[in-house]
Design a protein around this motif. Structure first.
Motif, mmCIF file in Angstrom:
data_model
loop_
_atom_site.group_PDB
_atom_site.id
_atom_site.type_symbol
_atom_site.label_atom_id
_atom_site.label_comp_id
_atom_site.label_asym_id
_atom_site.label_seq_id
_atom_site.Cartn_x
_atom_site.Cartn_y
_atom_site.Cartn_z
ATOM 1 N N UNK A 11 -6.290 15.246 -0.086
ATOM 2 C CA UNK A 11 -7.283 16.128 0.527
ATOM 3 C C UNK A 11 -8.766 16.703 -0.506
ATOM 4 N N UNK A 12 -8.972 15.432 -1.404
ATOM 5 C CA UNK A 12 -10.129 15.573 -2.186
ATOM 6 C C UNK A 12 -10.900 14.312 -1.110
ATOM 7 N N UNK A 13 -12.232 13.924 -1.730
ATOM 8 C CA UNK A 13 -13.383 13.193 -0.988
ATOM 9 C C UNK A 13 -12.688 12.205 -1.578
ATOM 10 N N UNK A 14 -13.246 10.882 -1.127
ATOM 11 C CA UNK A 14 -12.851 9.685 -1.131
ATOM 12 C C UNK A 14 -14.424 9.073 -1.147
ATOM 13 N N UNK A 63 -6.863 3.918 3.072
ATOM 14 C CA UNK A 63 -5.650 3.971 3.289
ATOM 15 C C UNK A 63 -4.660 4.436 1.907
ATOM 16 N N UNK A 64 -4.446 3.726 0.818
ATOM 17 C CA UNK A 64 -3.821 3.912 -0.412
ATOM 18 C C UNK A 64 -4.660 5.084 -0.936
ATOM 19 N N UNK A 65 -6.073 6.122 -0.646
ATOM 20 C CA UNK A 65 -6.317 7.342 -0.232
ATOM 21 C C UNK A 65 -5.465 8.238 0.262
ATOM 22 N N UNK A 101 1.158 -1.188 0.124
ATOM 23 C CA UNK A 101 0.268 0.186 -0.344
ATOM 24 C C UNK A 101 0.878 0.821 0.103
ATOM 25 N N UNK A 102 2.340 1.298 0.862
ATOM 26 C CA UNK A 102 2.856 2.919 0.693
ATOM 27 C C UNK A 102 3.416 2.991 -0.805
ATOM 28 N N UNK A 103 4.020 1.963 -1.195
ATOM 29 C CA UNK A 103 4.382 2.147 -2.497
ATOM 30 C C UNK A 103 3.819 2.229 -3.737
ATOM 31 N N UNK A 104 2.140 2.060 -3.940
ATOM 32 C CA UNK A 104 1.419 2.203 -4.303
ATOM 33 C C UNK A 104 0.928 3.347 -4.338
ATOM 34 N N UNK A 105 0.841 3.532 -3.459
ATOM 35 C CA UNK A 105 -0.202 5.055 -2.931
ATOM 36 C C UNK A 105 -0.042 5.680 -3.212
ATOM 37 N N UNK A 106 1.139 6.712 -3.910
ATOM 38 C CA UNK A 106 1.568 8.215 -4.639
ATOM 39 C C UNK A 106 1.525 8.259 -5.862
ATOM 40 N N UNK A 107 1.089 6.949 -6.269
ATOM 41 C CA UNK A 107 1.328 6.566 -7.781
ATOM 42 C C UNK A 107 -0.252 7.271 -8.292
ATOM 43 N N UNK A 137 -9.509 -9.977 -2.522
ATOM 44 C CA UNK A 137 -9.440 -10.964 -0.663
ATOM 45 C C UNK A 137 -11.254 -11.335 -0.337
ATOM 46 N N UNK A 138 -11.072 -12.390 0.943
ATOM 47 C CA UNK A 138 -12.231 -12.628 0.866
ATOM 48 C C UNK A 138 -13.635 -11.637 1.989
ATOM 49 N N UNK A 139 -14.375 -12.186 1.751
ATOM 50 C CA UNK A 139 -15.322 -11.001 2.114
ATOM 51 C C UNK A 139 -15.296 -10.568 3.608
ATOM 52 N N UNK A 140 -15.013 -9.637 4.699
ATOM 53 C CA UNK A 140 -15.065 -9.280 5.490
ATOM 54 C C UNK A 140 -13.340 -9.487 6.070
ATOM 55 N N UNK A 141 -12.185 -8.947 4.499
ATOM 56 C CA UNK A 141 -11.133 -8.893 5.106
ATOM 57 C C UNK A 141 -10.284 -7.658 4.621
ATOM 58 N N UNK A 142 -10.846 -6.469 4.638
ATOM 59 C CA UNK A 142 -11.157 -4.956 5.224
ATOM 60 C C UNK A 142 -10.304 -4.703 3.486
ATOM 61 N N UNK A 143 -11.199 -5.265 2.764
ATOM 62 C CA UNK A 143 -10.850 -4.402 1.624
ATOM 63 C C UNK A 143 -10.981 -3.034 1.427
#
Length: 469
Positions: free
Chosen positions: A192-195, A183-185, A157-163, A171-177
């Protein structure tokens, strides 16, 4: 992508001067000298801001302002006016203009006015989401855990987020997707803009386009006003398409077009609106298999699958169970006035042995039930049994304990046999158990499982389960 600005002024010097100043700041600028041309453009495109001269040769500026407001109630309109027409500018403000500039004005004055009104527009769009977002955050959980699986995921996540790459979370249901998408946003330049999250499993097919792209007033029965869709609300931010596999095949083409062209048009309108959104999609299904089965478009799959990450199931991160338990005990202890609760070592062992087919969502619900049923600070095995959780001392699940293998009521095997059975069968048995514990109440069953009724209905239909005795 910078904002689009339309300049409507029959004075070439003013028009060209404004355009040069704004283009140097990398705004996209369109210019017209006549009201008729402006009206035609407004039928085809939407703009982020309009500069309007009240004194036009072919049309009254106030009449044109009324037309603009009919076509787009929220676009900021800045009036350009000479000193002698200040009274007209005040009238324009009454009719819906947002600001005005008096000739002559300096380039810095123009930029300050434009940027102030663009910021106000963005805030207005974000406020449309504010109440819903606050309600959603009340039930939000943090990403808890120090296991290797979680550390690897967070590093990805930390590596792809700035791109600005499109991301597909599986992932399965309930795994926090959804938490990973947020977190990526939050780690991205768009923070500073909407998620804007969209649960695709709840989109009514007939309102699919209206929800995503918006609609114009009068587009259909009940469309009493213009409505912004999720794409517009997420402009310059992130659009999270959860359960993307639930979008019907015929509607996937329209979604693909919006993602590829970064333009949308509201239902009932031919006007195009540019949108600058980062797409994050999530699914608990195998999209590649769905492509082979002909239920998911291959071109959309490749457009979404630019960067793919997978959220690990809870059974692959058992080391995180003590930390998760502590977090949820504190959360629900405060909610129900039961502070100071803790789990005995025996209970932690039992929780760690269980396979958690519903993953963290099921674990969260289980912790709340333990908090409610516990009669002392130290939560022990008796509290597990009293709360009705499918976990028992000795490491056996309640399917074996009650002699329930499935709908037919046959005996199940030992705990070890339970671990080795196919995941789909494990899920089926657990859903049946929860459905029985809920006395056939599907709404309550879906709540405990952490899924919606539609998903539960689809699972029961797949397994051929109609009623539970």
């Amino acid at each position: 992508m910078k904002e689009d600005i339309l300049i409507i002024d029959d004075d070439a010097a003013i028009r060209d001067g404004c355009a040069q100043v704004l283009r140097r700041r990398k705004f996209d600028v369109s210019e017209v000298s006549r009201g008729k041309e402006a009206s035609e453009l407004l039928d085809r495109y939407e703009y982020d801001l309009i500069l309007l001269d009240l004194k036009m040769s072919d049309i009254n500026g106030l009449d044109l302002l009324r037309t603009i407001r009919e076509k787009d109630p929220i676009v900021p309109v800045v009036i350009i006016t000479a000193y002698g027409t200040i009274q007209n500018a005040i009238e324009a403000m009454r009719l819906g203009a947002n600001d005005f500039l008096s000739k002559p004005f300096e380039p810095d004055e123009l930029l300050i006015t434009v940027e102030r009104n663009l910021k106000a527009r963005q805030l207005a769009m974000e406020n449309l989401f504010l109440k819903e977002e606050l309600k959603r955050k009340e039930g939000e959980v943090k990403i808890i855990g120090e296991s290797k699986a979680i550390k690897t995921l967070l590093e990805q996540v930390a590596r792809l987020a700035p791109t600005d790459s499109t991301v597909l979370i599986t992932g399965e249901s309930g795994t926090g997707k959804g938490l990973i998408a947020r977190r990526i946003h939050e780690l991205s330049p768009r923070r500073d803009h909407p998620f804007v999250p969209v649960d695709c499993s709840t989109l009514v097919p007939s309102l699919f386009e209206s929800e995503l792209f918006g609609h114009a007033k009068g587009a259909f029965t009940g469309a009493n006003a213009n409505k912004m869709g999720k794409f517009e609300l997420a402009n310059h931010g992130t659009l999270f398409l959860d359960e993307i596999a639930n979008i019907g095949f015929e509607r996937q083409a329209k979604l693909l077009k919006a993602v590829e062209e970064k333009e949308i048009s509201r239902v009932g309108s031919n006007r195009l609106t540019k949108v600058d959104v980062r797409i994050i999609a999530a699914t608990n299904q195998d999209l590649k298999q769905a492509v082979q089965n002909g239920t998911f478009r291959e071109d959309l799959y490749f457009r979404l699958n630019v960067v793919a990450i997978k959220t690990p199931p809870l059974r692959e991160r058992k080391d995180d169970i003590p930390a998760l338990a502590e977090y949820f005990l504190k959360k629900f202890g405060e909610k129900h006035g039961r502070r100071g609760l803790f789990l005995t070592e025996e209970v932690i062992r039992l929780l760690s042995q269980y396979q958690w087919p519903g993953n963290v969502r099921e674990f969260e619900n289980s912790m709340e039930r333990l908090v409610i049923f516990a009669d002392k600070e130290a939560i022990g095995p008796d509290d597990i049994e009293l709360s009705g959780l499918p976990i028992t001392a000795g490491g056996q699940d309640t399917f074996q304990r009650h002699g329930i293998d499935g709908v037919d009521g046959t005996e199940s095997g030992s705990y070890e046999t339970y671990e080795l059975m196919p995941l789909n069968e494990m899920e089926r048995r657990y859903v049946v158990q929860v459905l029985r514990a809920s006395k056939g109440n599907r709404t309550e069953t879906a709540r405990i499982l952490g899924i919606d009724r539609k998903t539960l209905r689809q699972k029961l239909k797949k397994w051929g389960i109609e009623e539970i005795e």
